[in-house]
Design a protein around this motif. Sequence first.
Motif, PDB file in Angstrom:
ATOM      1  N   ASP A  98      -8.547  -4.903  -3.678  1.00  0.00           N
ATOM      2  CA  ASP A  98      -8.305  -4.116  -2.367  1.00  0.00           C
ATOM      3  C   ASP A  98      -9.611  -3.921  -1.582  1.00  0.00           C
ATOM      4  O   ASP A  98     -10.468  -3.316  -1.909  1.00  0.00           O
ATOM      5  N   GLU A 145     -11.932   2.075   1.564  1.00  0.00           N
ATOM      6  CA  GLU A 145     -11.111   1.442   0.471  1.00  0.00           C
ATOM      7  C   GLU A 145     -11.491   1.865  -0.629  1.00  0.00           C
ATOM      8  O   GLU A 145     -10.474   2.058  -1.646  1.00  0.00           O
ATOM      9  N   HIS A 166      -8.444   2.945  -3.656  1.00  0.00           N
ATOM     10  CA  HIS A 166      -7.268   2.126  -3.445  1.00  0.00           C
ATOM     11  C   HIS A 166      -6.994   1.448  -4.777  1.00  0.00           C
ATOM     12  O   HIS A 166      -5.728   1.281  -5.288  1.00  0.00           O
ATOM     13  N   TYR A 179      -0.116   4.737  -3.010  1.00  0.00           N
ATOM     14  CA  TYR A 179      -0.932   3.525  -2.711  1.00  0.00           C
ATOM     15  C   TYR A 179      -0.663   2.998  -1.194  1.00  0.00           C
ATOM     16  O   TYR A 179      -1.338   2.674  -0.558  1.00  0.00           O
ATOM     17  N   HIS A 237      -2.022   3.451   3.066  1.00  0.00           N
ATOM     18  CA  HIS A 237      -2.381   2.376   4.176  1.00  0.00           C
ATOM     19  C   HIS A 237      -1.603   2.364   5.518  1.00  0.00           C
ATOM     20  O   HIS A 237      -1.946   1.889   6.401  1.00  0.00           O
TER      21      HIS A 237
HETATM   22 FE   LIG Z   1      -6.784  -0.787   0.696  1.00  0.00          FE
END
Ligand SMILES: [Fe+2]
Length: 460
Positions: free
Chosen positions: A107, A133, A143, A217, A221
């Motif tokens: 990611d 991130e 992440h 997770y 986002h």
């Molecule tokens: Fe991400």
Amino acid sequence: MSITATPTRSAKALYFALLACKPAEQARNAAASYLDEQLKTAANSPCDLPDDPLQLATWSSQQAAQVGHRYQAYLESRQNGTARRYFHNKAHAQYFLKGVAPTKLVDGAWLYGLLAHWNDARFNTLVRTYLEELGEGLAEQNHVVLYRQLLANHVGEDWQALDDPYFVQGAIQLALAEHAEHYLPEVIGFNLGYEQMPLHLLITTYELAELGIDPRYFSLHITVDNAHNGHARRAVQAVYDAWPHLGDDDTFYRRIRNGYCLNQLGASTLSVIDEFDPRQEVIKLLQEKGALGHLMHVNRCRFAERTVNQWLANPADIPTFLAVLEQRGWIKRHQDPRQSHFWQLIEGERAPMFGVFNAHERQLIHDWIAGDWVSPASSTRPADTRCLPDRPSSSQPPLSGSDVDEEARLLHQQLAGLTDRQAYMNRLIPLLSPRCQDSAAGLLATRLFCQQFNRGSAHA
Ligand SMILES: [Fe+2]
């Protein structure tokens, strides 16, 4: 642009080659060839970006509003009793988590190559997005760390055996990480596509929580990709920030568009969800177990005049074996699995086959047998996406153990000898790469990098 004529590898081979400690030159060349090939496909893909780049901000806001309205309609239908849209059961959700694992475990990787330009204001927003991130070096907000925890709790390492299409997005992201210098508009375009909030992210988050799977997770986002001030808005700003004052505007925007369309290639969230076939997955599982299992049974029982060992010896016979078990009543589909003798053999500490199947595999078998049966104990309550029902047990250790302290000590020692700020950042950047950013050393390096980056020279 093509850097070399090195033959392109498969996505999966390229993915693991680029995640190696230090990718070989051959892997880097293959990455460039791979990107060229994928960009040719992307250039011929339908694209919903506005023709006028000045309309990007409006376009992004409109997309977000549409997604919001569709999500509200989804919620209303669920509150009126409609079944989950994506995940029939927990095994289905776990299949999804596995299928998208190669993408989620890198990611943010597409932005890594821009770290070298941390002091260039044109790339400030993208560098900041990458650092976010990485959770700015905090394991609980990183992440990749969060996704590893999801895998540890629900999937294991099975994802590494997935086929090539599941690695396409990850390979693209890692290839962009290696070659940001040569594919800058494509990196920015890819980021523009990746950071817009899709409807499936909202529904996935809701349904995972409903099934008792920690959705953090995914919910993270939703908050960071919002179109008002989050990554989605910044992705649009990044296009404007990097827009060249010299050169061909049309070419720049065309390359942005091609990078944007790279997001559509390979396995996607929706394709992984749609393809789930529980019977096929159970067959695959028994075929894998049969490789050794056909030597382990005592041959007391015979089914259709064949012993269990004989059934398991040939993978092609497993579908028929399952059908025979159903005919003999050992498996009673669409009923409480506890009514099936086959399930009684594998579930429970005193079960004869205790330990043969791990928790994820038992979930698959359970949910396949249960089929349309719904446990009276199961609740249809709306999901609470704030709940964290299975908080991870395998979070990255803090830098406090003796071995890890040694890495930290070495890093601090190396940095202490660097008086030049650029040299200091250059020493840290490799530790922020997709291959090690979620390690203890990577997290420490990220925190140190953030301290310098946040001092504000990038705004100068
Ligand atoms: Fe991400």
